[in-house]
Motif scaffolding. Sequence first.
Motif, PDB file in Angstrom:
ATOM      1  N   GLU A   6       0.812  -1.214   0.000  1.00 45.51           N
ATOM      2  CA  GLU A   6       0.000   0.000   0.000  1.00 45.51           C
ATOM      3  C   GLU A   6       0.847   1.267   0.000  1.00 45.51           C
ATOM      4  OE1 GLU A   6      -0.289  -1.652   4.263  1.00 45.51           O
ATOM      5  OE2 GLU A   6      -0.316  -2.443   2.261  1.00 45.51           O
ATOM      6  N   TYR A   7       2.155   1.124   0.258  1.00 41.36           N
ATOM      7  CA  TYR A   7       3.064   2.264   0.199  1.00 41.36           C
ATOM      8  C   TYR A   7       3.938   2.215  -1.046  1.00 41.36           C
ATOM      9  CZ  TYR A   7       1.516   2.794   4.948  1.00 41.36           C
ATOM     10  OH  TYR A   7       0.732   2.941   6.066  1.00 41.36           O
ATOM     11  N   ALA A 119     -10.877  -6.209   0.693  1.00 42.32           N
ATOM     12  CA  ALA A 119     -10.946  -4.977  -0.095  1.00 42.32           C
ATOM     13  C   ALA A 119     -11.772  -3.913   0.631  1.00 42.32           C
ATOM     14  CB  ALA A 119     -11.530  -5.263  -1.477  1.00 42.32           C
ATOM     15  N   GLN A 120     -12.898  -4.312   1.222  1.00 46.39           N
ATOM     16  CA  GLN A 120     -13.756  -3.367   1.940  1.00 46.39           C
ATOM     17  C   GLN A 120     -13.068  -2.816   3.185  1.00 46.39           C
ATOM     18  OE1 GLN A 120     -17.349  -5.631   2.590  1.00 46.39           O
ATOM     19  NE2 GLN A 120     -18.294  -4.874   0.709  1.00 46.39           N
ATOM     20  N   ALA A 121     -12.211  -3.611   3.801  1.00 41.28           N
ATOM     21  CA  ALA A 121     -11.496  -3.165   5.000  1.00 41.28           C
ATOM     22  C   ALA A 121     -10.398  -2.169   4.656  1.00 41.28           C
ATOM     23  CB  ALA A 121     -10.904  -4.360   5.738  1.00 41.28           C
ATOM     24  N   GLY A 122      -9.980  -2.146   3.396  1.00 41.01           N
ATOM     25  CA  GLY A 122      -8.926  -1.230   3.008  1.00 41.01           C
ATOM     26  C   GLY A 122      -7.590  -1.909   2.758  1.00 41.01           C
ATOM     27  N   GLY A 123      -7.614  -3.228   2.605  1.00 39.84           N
ATOM     28  CA  GLY A 123      -6.390  -3.969   2.326  1.00 39.84           C
ATOM     29  C   GLY A 123      -6.100  -4.999   3.399  1.00 39.84           C
ATOM     30  N   PRO A 124      -5.092  -5.843   3.155  1.00 37.04           N
ATOM     31  CA  PRO A 124      -4.801  -6.945   4.084  1.00 37.04           C
ATOM     32  C   PRO A 124      -4.459  -6.500   5.507  1.00 37.04           C
ATOM     33  CG  PRO A 124      -3.721  -7.316   1.997  1.00 37.04           C
ATOM     34  CD  PRO A 124      -4.289  -5.930   1.947  1.00 37.04           C
ATOM     35  N   LEU A 125      -3.641  -5.456   5.639  1.00 41.26           N
ATOM     36  CA  LEU A 125      -3.267  -5.029   6.990  1.00 41.26           C
ATOM     37  C   LEU A 125      -4.470  -4.471   7.750  1.00 41.26           C
ATOM     38  CD1 LEU A 125       0.234  -3.468   6.378  1.00 41.26           C
ATOM     39  CD2 LEU A 125      -0.326  -5.699   7.348  1.00 41.26           C
ATOM     40  N   ALA A 126      -5.288  -3.686   7.077  1.00 38.36           N
ATOM     41  CA  ALA A 126      -6.494  -3.155   7.719  1.00 38.36           C
ATOM     42  C   ALA A 126      -7.443  -4.288   8.091  1.00 38.36           C
ATOM     43  CB  ALA A 126      -7.190  -2.162   6.794  1.00 38.36           C
ATOM     44  N   PHE A 127      -7.518  -5.316   7.245  1.00 35.60           N
ATOM     45  CA  PHE A 127      -8.382  -6.456   7.512  1.00 35.60           C
ATOM     46  C   PHE A 127      -7.929  -7.203   8.766  1.00 35.60           C
ATOM     47  CE2 PHE A 127      -9.471 -10.965   6.998  1.00 35.60           C
ATOM     48  CZ  PHE A 127     -10.847 -10.873   6.839  1.00 35.60           C
TER      49      PHE A 127
END
Length: 139
Positions: A6-7, A119-127
């Motif tokens: 994501e960065y 995807a709804q959480a904002g990506g794997p780390l957010a999930f």
Amino acid sequence: MNIPREYGGVTMALTNDYKACRVYDLHPHNRRLGPFIVTQSTIAPDDPQQQEQIYLLRRDGVWVSLFSPLVQEESDRCLFCFGTLGEIVQLLQNLPPAAQVEQASVPPEKMAQWQQAVAQAGGPLAFIEERVRQWRQAV
């Protein structure tokens, strides 16, 4: 260096290197008491679609996809929880550099649901951070 996707970075292969791992404390009130889980966000080398997945480290040193039905079973949660940070450090020090991964057969519709949730959480780390919040509340 493993810079999160994501960065703008490239996701590295799954490894037993502690620098690639992320440790979460599941205790709802004191973040130093545990239990702890160890995660890695990566792409399986044999995945033709090169989709990022989150893996949990099991107490026997085997990595299992967060999407695995085993992880979803309440009774199996203890297989992924560590009582102390020392346990995690000792385990990772004793593992070979190449990670052992247990592949689970996940029905395509279940995988699609999980990918949509990520995807709804904002990506794997957010999930995984949301899952940790849920686990803390359940303790």
